[in-house]
Structures are given as C-alpha cells and as structure tokens.
Design an enzyme around this catalytic site. Structure first.
Site, PDB file in Angstrom:
ATOM      1  N   LYS A 171     -29.280 -14.898 -23.605  1.00 40.72           N
ATOM      2  CA  LYS A 171     -28.819 -15.879 -24.592  1.00 40.72           C
ATOM      3  C   LYS A 171     -27.908 -16.932 -23.955  1.00 40.72           C
ATOM      4  O   LYS A 171     -27.764 -18.031 -24.485  1.00 40.72           O
ATOM      5  CB  LYS A 171     -28.132 -15.185 -25.779  1.00 40.72           C
ATOM      6  CG  LYS A 171     -26.896 -14.383 -25.479  1.00 40.72           C
ATOM      7  CD  LYS A 171     -26.392 -13.720 -26.779  1.00 40.72           C
ATOM      8  CE  LYS A 171     -25.109 -12.948 -26.550  1.00 40.72           C
ATOM      9  NZ  LYS A 171     -25.323 -11.723 -25.727  1.00 40.72           N
ATOM     10  N   GLU A 225     -43.699 -12.590 -12.628  1.00 39.34           N
ATOM     11  CA  GLU A 225     -42.785 -12.284 -11.508  1.00 39.34           C
ATOM     12  C   GLU A 225     -42.886 -10.822 -11.053  1.00 39.34           C
ATOM     13  O   GLU A 225     -41.917 -10.037 -11.174  1.00 39.34           O
ATOM     14  CB  GLU A 225     -41.342 -12.597 -11.901  1.00 39.34           C
ATOM     15  CG  GLU A 225     -41.058 -14.073 -12.031  1.00 39.34           C
ATOM     16  CD  GLU A 225     -39.559 -14.401 -12.029  1.00 39.34           C
ATOM     17  OE1 GLU A 225     -39.230 -15.573 -11.762  1.00 39.34           O
ATOM     18  OE2 GLU A 225     -38.749 -13.483 -12.250  1.00 39.34           O
ATOM     19  N   GLU A 249     -41.117 -22.185 -13.487  1.00 33.81           N
ATOM     20  CA  GLU A 249     -39.797 -22.054 -14.103  1.00 33.81           C
ATOM     21  C   GLU A 249     -38.730 -22.688 -13.207  1.00 33.81           C
ATOM     22  O   GLU A 249     -38.790 -22.573 -11.996  1.00 33.81           O
ATOM     23  CB  GLU A 249     -39.403 -20.583 -14.272  1.00 33.81           C
ATOM     24  CG  GLU A 249     -40.231 -19.759 -15.218  1.00 33.81           C
ATOM     25  CD  GLU A 249     -39.755 -18.302 -15.263  1.00 33.81           C
ATOM     26  OE1 GLU A 249     -40.552 -17.439 -15.623  1.00 33.81           O
ATOM     27  OE2 GLU A 249     -38.573 -18.048 -14.896  1.00 33.81           O
TER      28      GLU A 249
HETATM   29  C1  GLA Z   1     -37.193 -15.238 -14.288  1.00 39.02           C
HETATM   30  C2  GLA Z   1     -38.118 -14.750 -15.402  1.00 39.02           C
HETATM   31  C3  GLA Z   1     -37.800 -15.348 -16.732  1.00 39.02           C
HETATM   32  C4  GLA Z   1     -36.321 -15.411 -16.941  1.00 39.02           C
HETATM   33  C5  GLA Z   1     -35.696 -16.216 -15.827  1.00 39.02           C
HETATM   34  C6  GLA Z   1     -34.218 -16.339 -15.946  1.00 39.02           C
HETATM   35  O1  GLA Z   1     -37.624 -16.231 -13.571  1.00 39.02           O
HETATM   36  O2  GLA Z   1     -39.477 -14.995 -15.128  1.00 39.02           O
HETATM   37  O3  GLA Z   1     -38.397 -14.547 -17.723  1.00 39.02           O
HETATM   38  O4  GLA Z   1     -35.795 -14.132 -16.915  1.00 39.02           O
HETATM   39  O5  GLA Z   1     -35.930 -15.553 -14.635  1.00 39.02           O
HETATM   40  O6  GLA Z   1     -33.702 -17.136 -14.930  1.00 39.02           O
END
Ligand code: GLA
Ligand code: GLA
Length: 702
Positions: A372, A164, A323
């Site tokens: 968490k 990201e 994700e």
């Molecule tokens: C992003 C990051 C992950 C995590 C998620 C949480 O997409 O890539 O590592 O932090 O957000 O929603």
C-alpha cells in the site's frame, strides 16, 4: 500444428484492431482488488494519461479459481472488454504467481523449504516449489483454462507468464528440489566421476558413488564452508529449474493459443543476479524487464546500465519495460521518493536503451496489503497529484516519440562493450574468497560510470554475446573464464581488439577450478602480467591496509594483484607507492600490453569511480579510443537510429545536479526540465544552446 520446439523468433505485441503501432504505455492493473464501481474511473483516467495497455490477473488465482476446478472468468471478461472497447489492450497473466489457500491447505507439499528445512508458509506470495509436480499440475491446469477462455479474445495482445520467477522462491531445499538437482547433475555431468572431478570432492572426503548421494547445499553449521563447485552448480540449477517451469507454463498456453506472443518479466538490474537471463531470452518472444531505481547518486547511471544489459540480453530487439515505479517502492528499509522530473526522465532513459513499451507497477495505489505504500501511477492522493500529472505528461511524450518515427529505430552500437557475467558473480559470492568485499557485479557498473565520466556510453553485453565485435571491450573482474572464453579473449586482442581487464578476472574455469601459474591464469599472456598473490585490503582489524597509493595520484582499495613479472611487450603505466615493508612498493598496478595487432590494458586493483575515471582517461588516450564528438561527462548521451531513413534520435540526460548547457544539433522532439533561455521556444535552429536542468532530458532528432 505449431512446432513448439523450434527456436523462437522475435514477436512483438500487435496494436488493437484499427490502432497504429505506438510505444506501449501502461502498467500492472489489479481491478479485482477494488470494487467494480472504481473501474469506470480507472478507464477515464487511463484515457486521460494515454494508457494503451495494462497487465491484468497477475495475482488473481483465488478470484479466478475460488475452489478447485471451479473457474469464474466473469469479472475478468468484463474488465478486459471495458478496457478493450476504450482502446486499452490487455497483457494477460496466467495468474499462477501466487496459489490460493485451498490449494496449499490441501497440498502443503507444494510449499518450498529453506536450507534449515523450515517451510515457507502462505501469508505472502510465491510460496510454491518450482520443482513440485503437484504444484505444476495445478498451475498448468489454470494455464490451460486461461488459454482456452481467452485464446480468441481480440483485446488480449500478449501472455504474461507467471510473474518474476524466483523473486521469493529462488532457493528451495525441498525433497522435490533435491531429486531435480540430482537429475540436473546427471544431465550435466553424465557420470558420477565427472561430477566428483567438477566439484573437487576429493577435498574433505566428499566423494560420491552415485547421483542419489547428491544433496542440496543445505545447512552445514554456521562458520563452515560449502563446496564452491556445488554451490555454483546449485545457482545454475535454480535458474534452470525456474526456466523449465516457465517453459512448461508457456507450452501449456501455447498448445491452445499459439498466436499471441509470450513473455515473462525478468529482473535485470545491477545488484540482482537471481537467474541467468542470457540463458532464458531464447524462450520468450520478446524480452520484458522489471527495473526499480537505485536511490541517490547512482540512480541514472545504474538505470542506463541495466537498460543497456536488458537490450543486450534482448539481442538489441525492442524490449518491454514491464515494471518500474513512479516514485518510491515499499521494499527497501528506507523508501526514497523520486526527485522532480525523475519519473519522466527514467522512462525516457529506458526508451533510449531500446524499450518500446513503458509500464509501471502499478496503476492504482493499493489501500491495503503489503504494497500500500508502494507508489503508483494513480496515487492515494488521486488525479490531482504531481505523480498523475507526470504520468499524463509522459503519455504525451511517448505519443510524440511514436508519431515522430522512433519505433523504426534501434540503439546505436557503442564503441565500447562492458562484459557482464552471471556465473562470475555467483562464484564471487562464495564465503572463502580472498575477500568477500570483491564481487563481480559492482565492477561492470563502475566501468560503465567511469566510461560515462569520459564521455563514452558503453553497451553492457552478456559474456556469451558479441562483445568481441566492438572497437574496445572491458572484462571487469570476470572471475570465470572457460578455456573457450579465454581463447575468445586471445583471438580478440590478437586481431586488433583493445581490451581492458581488471584484477580478479580469468581466475577460474567454469567449475571454479583455478587456472594455475599465476593470475590471471587463463589470459596472462594476453595482458602480459603475472600476479603471484592477491593483496586484499580492509579495515576490520586495527592497522590493516585499507588503501594503497598509485604513482598516477590515484589509490586502490579492497583488492590488488601482487604482479611480480610483466612481459617485454608490456608498458607499466602506474605502480604502487608504499612503505617497503608492505611488499607492494614499486609493484606494477596498471599496464598496457601489445599482443598481436591489439592492446590489452590491465588494471590490477579496485579503485573508486573518481580514480578509475582518471586512470581510464590516460589509458583511453594510450589505446587510441576517443569519445564521440560533443560528448561530455555531464551528459549521458544515448542514440537510436533508423536503418530505413537514417534518422538519428539523440537522448541527452543531465548526469549532474546543476544545469548543463548543450548545443542543439537538430530538432527537439521532446524534453523535460530544460531552460530554453532567451531564445524563442519555437526556434529549432541547429546550433542554438539550451540548458538541461537537473533530472532533465532532451530528445533531439537529426
Ligand atoms: C515486483 C513485482 C510486483 C511488485 C513490485 C514492487 O516487481 O512483480 O508485483 O511487487 O515488485 O516493487
Ligand atoms: C584448520 C584445519 C585445516 C585447514 C585450516 C585452514 O586449521 O585443521 O584443515 O582447514 O584450518 O586455515
């Protein structure tokens, strides 16, 4: 030797040896955040859930390189082998997303700076400068070490470059960034005069005589106003600087290990525009995206909208959902959980829009750390939980879709394209516009929803792509239209296209210089209207107009055009109705212009979804655009088809919180939260009816 400069062809991660292609299913896995004793339990449960891939080592720099130049791959070798021998592949990250303490202690000059000159200190992640030559050297060293060590590993099926880009380090105002910005401006404008013209620096004595005088848009005192042209270019630069860093990392790995496909996770969703991914997508072998749901009423629509844009950016090739969350996230002020059924429904909606891989953040919910309370596939409550149960059910469903031939299908082209433009969004973010309530990003989503309310599922298409090959297209507050883009609009309608243009479109060129002569300056001939002024609305002062009624029973808010002339070829569909002293009474609000062989509707104001849906219903009729047969406002219908055998998979999602009855015109492949009624479950006869319950879905092959 692979030619690393050649345009990249689409490459998709291949199954492990002996395995059949399937919809990839998995998530981010952080074994190094748990004792090794937990790993066997992870794998037991992953197999139970039919997990086929995990993304590993994303934030593992400190464990892989505990001291400068000392690499420990032992733990990673063990887990990749454990996973692989159990049929679970690895999407391997370069681990460069977050640097270890020893690096930033030794080199604080890699830390990014904000517009006030404050340093972003370690303590979270992504505290590095994308333009830092020092950080680059360390990151590329790690990329090379990872590539060297894993280039022949049979269980590694893809490279997950960094993570990201720009999520937390998009805007860096350090010296490194300033030097890079000066070079970027030189590359784009070549002469300082051209830059002065582009930024209109004659205004407020901002002329520069050399590129070394270019400074970043740093703190200018609150309540003052940044040069809009510079700010727009800064946002372009930040997207390019991150992309350039990605290319450097990818190239470092590819020189050593060219055979596995490369990706990096984009962040495509309606409210996010931190990089122009339509300029990044040719630098990845397959597009991957991270999407997190918008809580509440817009949940499904926003998800489908974002997935459609991702598919557009992926040029309709299969894409990888890298994700999404099983339930709540941790980073909103209020982290709503997902409603019953939404975990499965959401994943299948991404598949409907062309995702051939479904992944979550993350596999096992963290015990400690900032995330968490972020939901995970295996929650704190363990395997005996609704979330894990749904994760297993989803694994079965995705398997079923794979077995039933979904992988050979592609999203069916929609009737209507809705255009999205990153640069128009960036330009409308400026603080000296007619109203800061009017941005670009809200409008493509609103149109997607209003079209769905009229039974039409639109494709969301980046402005540089083929929106002009659709039966109809929408330009929703596409504020920037270059001369070239304006000509495309003209050509599209002239040749029979059916276009919808809204207020605040075609206002400026790519330098944010206003097209003169009245709004929308660059295409007023096409839409057949000329607006002399904007009429913003709001209620931040007593007595200011917050809404204005239209003659079609709807109302406008936020901003409206003061249209003072229309072409002879334009038909006025609705006008404003208000007190004469407002100066808006009788002013045309919605028009349809005949231009060449086509038609262009103009909606000179912003409306709520309900009002736009109503107005659109009449316009669609007048423009001769019909919704697909059997479609309804209560069902979001998305189809994938096989060019090979003509099979069509209809994905039907309930858009409401009440049961919706549908007639089944094929075989139900998978479904969740449906009521089959009295009929026998096995009865797959065409024409039977079923109820799709709230948050339910059904996939029907015909
Ligand atoms: C992003 C990051 C992950 C995590 C998620 C949480 O997409 O890539 O590592 O932090 O957000 O929603
Ligand atoms: C002030 C300044 C002008 C101009 C106007 C805008 O009054 O003196 O230069 O900026 O505001 O309202």
């Amino acid at each position: 030797m692979t030619d690393l400069t050649a345009p990249r062809k689409f490459r998709w991660p291949q199954p492990l040896h002996g395995e059949k292609p399937r919809i990839w299913y998995g998530g981010d896995y952080n074994p190094d955040q748990w004792p090794e004793e937990v790993w066997d339990d992870d794998i037991r449960l992953m197999k139970k859930a039919k997990i086929s891939v995990v993304s590993v080592a994303i934030f593992s720099w400190a464990k892989i390189e505990p001291r400068e130049g000392v690499f420990d791959f032992g733990w990673l070798d063990r887990i990749i082998a454990k996973l692989g021998t159990n049929g679970i592949a690895t999407d391997l990250a370069t681990a460069t997303a977050s640097p270890p303490m020893w690096l930033t202690q030794a080199h604080p000059e890699v830390l990014w700076k904000d517009e006030y000159g404050n340093t972003c200190w370690p303590g979270a992640r992504q505290h590095w400068r994308p333009t830092s030559p020092v950080f680059r050297e360390y990151a590329l060293t790690l990329c090379r070490a990872m590539a060297e060590h894993y280039k022949d590993n049979p269980y590694v099926i893809a490279w997950h470059i960094n993570n990201e880009y720009g999520c937390h380090n998009r805007f860096d105002y350090s010296d490194d960034a300033e030097r890079a910005f000066q070079q970027w401006c030189k590359n784009r404008y070549h002469t300082i005069d051209a830059l002065n013209t582009a930024w209109g620096t004659a205004f407020w004595a901002q002329q520069m005589t050399d590129f070394s005088e270019v400074i970043l848009p740093k703190f200018i005192g609150s309540g003052n106003f940044m040069n809009p042209g510079k700010l727009l270019d800064f946002k372009r630069f930040c997207s390019d600087a991150l992309k350039e860093f990605y290319i450097a990392e990818r190239t470092a790995v590819e020189r050593i290990c060219p055979d596995k496909p490369f990706t990096t996770n984009f962040m495509i969703s309606a409210p996010q525009q931190l990089a122009d991914y339509s300029t990044w997508r040719d630098e990845v072998d397959f597009v991957s995206n991270d999407h997190y749901f918008t809580p509440g009423q817009a949940h499904l629509d926003e998800l489908a909208y974002s997935a459609s844009l991702t598919s557009g950016i992926a040029r309709k090739n299969p894409w990888w959902l890298m994700e999404n969350s099983p339930s709540s996230v941790n980073w909103r002020p209020i982290n709503y959980r997902k409603e019953s059924g939404e975990l499965i429904r959401d994943a299948v909606a991404h598949v409907a829009m062309g995702a051939d891989a479904i992944n979550f953040f993350q596999w096992r919910q963290s015990r400690s750390g900032a995330e968490k309370f972020h939901s995970a596939m295996l929650p704190h409550a363990g395997e005996n939980s609704q979330i894990f149960h749904d994760i297993c059910k989803l694994g079965e469903d995705l398997d079923k879709l794979s077995n039933e031939g979904l992988l050979n299908t592609h999203p069916v082209k929609a009737k209507v394209a809705v255009v999205f433009d990153y640069e128009s969004e960036w330009a409308t973010e400026h603080t000296t516009t007619p109203t800061q309530q009017a941005r670009h990003w809200t409008e493509p989503l609103l149109w997607f929803r209003a079209l769905a309310d009229n039974g039409i599922t639109a494709d969301i298409i980046p402005i540089r792509d083929d929106w002009d090959t659709y039966e109809a297209a929408v330009l929703p507050s596409v504020y920037i239209l270059s001369a070239q883009a304006s000509q495309r609009v003209r050509g599209y309608v002239e040749n029979g296209g059916k276009l919808f243009v809204t207020c605040y479109s075609g206002i400026s060129d790519e330098c944010d210089h206003i097209w003169l002569g009245g709004y929308p300056g660059s295409i007023s001939d096409v839409v057949g209207v000329r607006s002399e002024e904007f009429s913003p609305m709001g209620s931040d002062f007593p007595g200011t107009p917050s809404r204005i009624d239209l003659s079609n029973g709807t109302s406008a808010h936020t901003i409206a055009d003061v249209i003072t002339s229309t072409a002879d070829t334009a038909q006025i569909v609705a006008s404003y109705e208000s007190e004469p002293w407002t100066g808006m009474d009788g002013i045309p609000a919605v028009t349809i212009n005949t231009f060449g062989d086509g038609k262009a509707a103009y909606i000179g104001c912003r409306m709520d979804q309900t009002d736009l849906t109503k107005t659109l219903k009449a316009l669609l009729e007048k423009m001769g655009i019909t919704a697909p047969e059997g479609s309804s406002k209560d069902i979001l219908k998305i189809s994938r088809a096989s060019e090979e055998n003509g099979a069509i998979f209809d994905f039907l999602f309930n858009r409401t919180h009440s049961p919706v009855t549908i007639s089944v015109n094929g075989e139900i492949v998978i479904a969740s939260r449906i009521d089959l009624g009295e009929d026998d479950a096995a009865d797959n006869s065409v024409g039977r009816t079923i109820d799709i319950l709230p948050n339910g879905m059904a996939v029907i092959r015909r």
